[in-house]
Design an enzyme around this catalytic site. Structure first.
Site, PDB file in Angstrom:
ATOM      1  N   SER A   1      -9.877   2.132   2.629  1.00 24.10           N
ATOM      2  CA  SER A   1      -8.960   2.859   1.789  1.00 24.10           C
ATOM      3  C   SER A   1      -7.921   1.979   1.085  1.00 24.10           C
ATOM      4  O   SER A   1      -7.299   2.427   0.131  1.00 24.10           O
ATOM      5  CB  SER A   1      -8.221   3.915   2.623  1.00 24.10           C
ATOM      6  OG  SER A   1      -7.390   3.289   3.583  1.00 24.10           O
TER       7      SER A   1
ATOM      8  N   SER B   1     -10.312  -0.155   6.877  1.00 27.61           N
ATOM      9  CA  SER B   1      -9.686  -0.108   5.546  1.00 27.61           C
ATOM     10  C   SER B   1      -8.963  -1.354   5.074  1.00 27.61           C
ATOM     11  O   SER B   1      -8.549  -1.420   3.924  1.00 27.61           O
ATOM     12  CB  SER B   1      -8.722   1.067   5.465  1.00 27.61           C
ATOM     13  OG  SER B   1      -9.455   2.241   5.222  1.00 27.61           O
TER      14      SER B   1
ATOM     15  N   LYS C   1       0.848  -1.188   0.000  1.00 25.45           N
ATOM     16  CA  LYS C   1       0.000   0.000   0.000  1.00 25.45           C
ATOM     17  C   LYS C   1       0.890   1.247   0.000  1.00 25.45           C
ATOM     18  O   LYS C   1       1.902   1.280   0.719  1.00 25.45           O
ATOM     19  CB  LYS C   1      -0.911  -0.025   1.235  1.00 25.45           C
ATOM     20  CG  LYS C   1      -1.913   1.129   1.294  1.00 25.45           C
ATOM     21  CD  LYS C   1      -2.892   0.970   2.465  1.00 25.45           C
ATOM     22  CE  LYS C   1      -3.912   2.096   2.527  1.00 25.45           C
ATOM     23  NZ  LYS C   1      -4.880   1.939   3.624  1.00 25.45           N
TER      24      LYS C   1
HETATM   25  N1  GLN Z   1     -13.504   4.610   5.873  1.00 24.87           N
HETATM   26  C1  GLN Z   1     -12.968   5.096   7.096  1.00 24.87           C
HETATM   27  C2  GLN Z   1     -12.542   6.527   6.922  1.00 24.87           C
HETATM   28  O1  GLN Z   1     -12.852   7.078   5.937  1.00 24.87           O
HETATM   29  C3  GLN Z   1     -11.801   4.238   7.538  1.00 24.87           C
HETATM   30  C4  GLN Z   1     -10.590   4.432   6.705  1.00 24.87           C
HETATM   31  C5  GLN Z   1      -9.435   3.620   7.182  1.00 24.87           C
HETATM   32  O2  GLN Z   1      -9.604   2.609   7.863  1.00 24.87           O
HETATM   33  N2  GLN Z   1      -8.251   4.087   6.848  1.00 24.87           N
HETATM   34  O3  GLN Z   1     -11.927   7.117   7.735  1.00 24.87           O
END
Ligand code: GLN
Length: 443
Positions: free
Chosen positions: A110, A134, A35
């Site tokens: 994400s 995410s 990532k």
């Molecule tokens: N979807 C959540 C957010 O927008 C979690 C994102 C994540 O786990 N990095 O913050």
């Protein structure tokens, strides 16, 4: 984001040599996608943001270093929501990632690039990070396996910070067994991360084959209520029946403060991000605006031009919540409720060994469908966020399909129970085939 072909071939050559010399280990020569939130020495690390479009990291994240030591091969860096803020991968400065199962749908976020790469079999495994879901949510939406370890298990050093008290890196792969092999390498104490836990690392593959007789599975009634798609619910129910046939017992439980998780998260995460992202000021590294007239202009235009809308929204919410006069009403209150949420889990784990439910309320939605509705986007993490607030390990495994789109089953464990979760997931994968399904375009 970046394909590291030359470096990959060099690492592969070194792996070949190690094999010839007879000192290869399990990950020697295994190609992985990383990532783009993990800093990589000499390789661009964007975090999905224009702010870091020109950023060549001068050091490796501990996770990357651990994989290098283990002889793994880095294929490249995967796309992600900007600074890991999002549930659909649409906030990336570089454009959305598409779901390999249906190119009109989101892969989740994400860690959507990593999930899509593994689902499409472009890489056998990848890394993700999980602040509010995410790893688990994109794993669910793309039909792969992912685990977010207990907070403090995997070093955050070199993992670009979003919300430091929630962020945790973990593996995304086809199977629980592959996740176990990766976690063996990723996990461990790191003196460079002050929240890293100095605790021996389990052999995550050792217990994979333990049987599940007598396993008590808690089903939070709050995870099966309004908002959950009926077909997703049925699919989860089918998976639970498989567990019953493996000797597990289903127990209804309650996590009474669940409904507060999303609102608490959207105070805590923005508060922490507003502080973390203050380092991107156009001075030290990253994007700098052209011809600044003075220092204030340099700060405001560099940040104004370098960050995308969602990141700005979070910085504004967080700055507001931390302001004198609002701190007690929002931030402090959120921290108090956070404790109640984690107490719910502690009580539940006195009665059950593992908690299960859906990872996400629906299958992958259409690209653009929620892009203009942040609240509906935030609700796609309704089942994952509480786990981060409590610091617990959580996992998602492929458990079926609805209209050709994958459905994830979420497994939540007690602190440091990664090995147990992987065992429970592996046993399911020994009797089902969902983790083997490949999107037709990529088969
Ligand atoms: N979807 C959540 C957010 O927008 C979690 C994102 C994540 O786990 N990095 O913050």
């Amino acid at each position: 984001m970046t394909v590291t072909e030359t470096e990959a071939l060099k690492q592969a050559e070194a792996a070949d040599k190690q094999r010839q010399n007879g000192n290869a280990n399990l990950l020697t020569g295994i190609p992985l996608a990383q990532k783009d939130i993990f800093t990589t020495l000499g390789v661009k690390t964007t975090c999905g943001s224009k702010m870091l479009d020109n950023f060549i990291a001068p050091y490796n994240a501990t996770v990357i270093e651990n994989f290098n030591q283990a002889g793994a091969v880095m294929l490249g860096k995967t796309n992600m929501d900007e600074f890991a803020m999002g549930s659909s991968n649409e906030t990336s400065f570089y454009g959305a990632v598409k779901n390999p199962w249906d190119l009109e749908r989101v892969p989740g976020g994400s860690s959507g690039g990593s999930a899509a790469a593994v689902a499409a079999r472009l890489a056998p495994a990848a890394t993700g990070t999980d602040t509010g879901g995410s790893i688990r949510q994109p794993a669910a939406l793309c039909g792969i396996t992912g685990i977010k370890p207990t907070y403090g298990r995997v070093s955050r050093w070199g993992m670009i910070a979003f919300a430091s008290s929630l962020d945790q890196g973990g593996p995304m792969a086809q199977t629980a067994e592959d996740c176990a092999l990766m976690l063996d390498v990723m996990a461990g104490f790191d003196s460079k991360d002050s929240t890293s836990m100095d605790r021996p690392v389990d052999d995550h593959t050792a217990k994979l084959n333990d049987n599940l007789k007598g396993l008590k599975i808690g089903l939070p009634k709050e995870y099966f209520g309004e908002g959950l798609d009926a077909d997703v619910e049925q699919t989860v129910q089918d998976a639970l029946n498989v567990y019953e046939s493996l000797g597990a017992e289903l127990v209804e439980i309650s996590l009474p403060n669940s409904h507060l998780a999303v609102p608490v998260y959207y105070v805590v995460a923005p508060a922490e991000c507003s502080s973390n992202l203050s380092r991107f000021d156009g001075v030290r590294y990253g994007y700098r605006c052209e011809n600044p007239t003075d220092l204030t202009d340099l700060y405001t235009r560099s940040r104004g031009e370098g960050f995308g809308d969602e990141v700005k929204r979070r910085i504004m919410i967080g700055t507001y919540a931390l302001s004198a006069g609002y701190y007690d009403a929002y931030y402090l209150k959120a921290q108090q409720i956070r404790r109640l949420i984690s107490n719910d889990f502690t009580e539940a784990f006195e009665k059950v060994d593992v908690i299960m439910g859906p990872t996400a309320p629906t299958t992958a939605f259409k690209l653009g469908e929620k892009a203009d509705d942040p609240v509906s986007m935030y609700l796609s993490d309704i089942y994952t966020i509480a786990v981060n607030l409590a610091g617990l390990p959580g996992m998602s495994i492929p458990a079926g399909q609805v209209n050709g789109m994958p459905v994830g089953l979420q497994l939540i464990g007690n602190y440091w129970a990664e090995s147990r979760l992987l065992n429970i997931a592996h046993q399911y994968q020994q009797t089902t085939e969902w983790h083997r399904a490949i999107p037709t375009n990529f088969a």
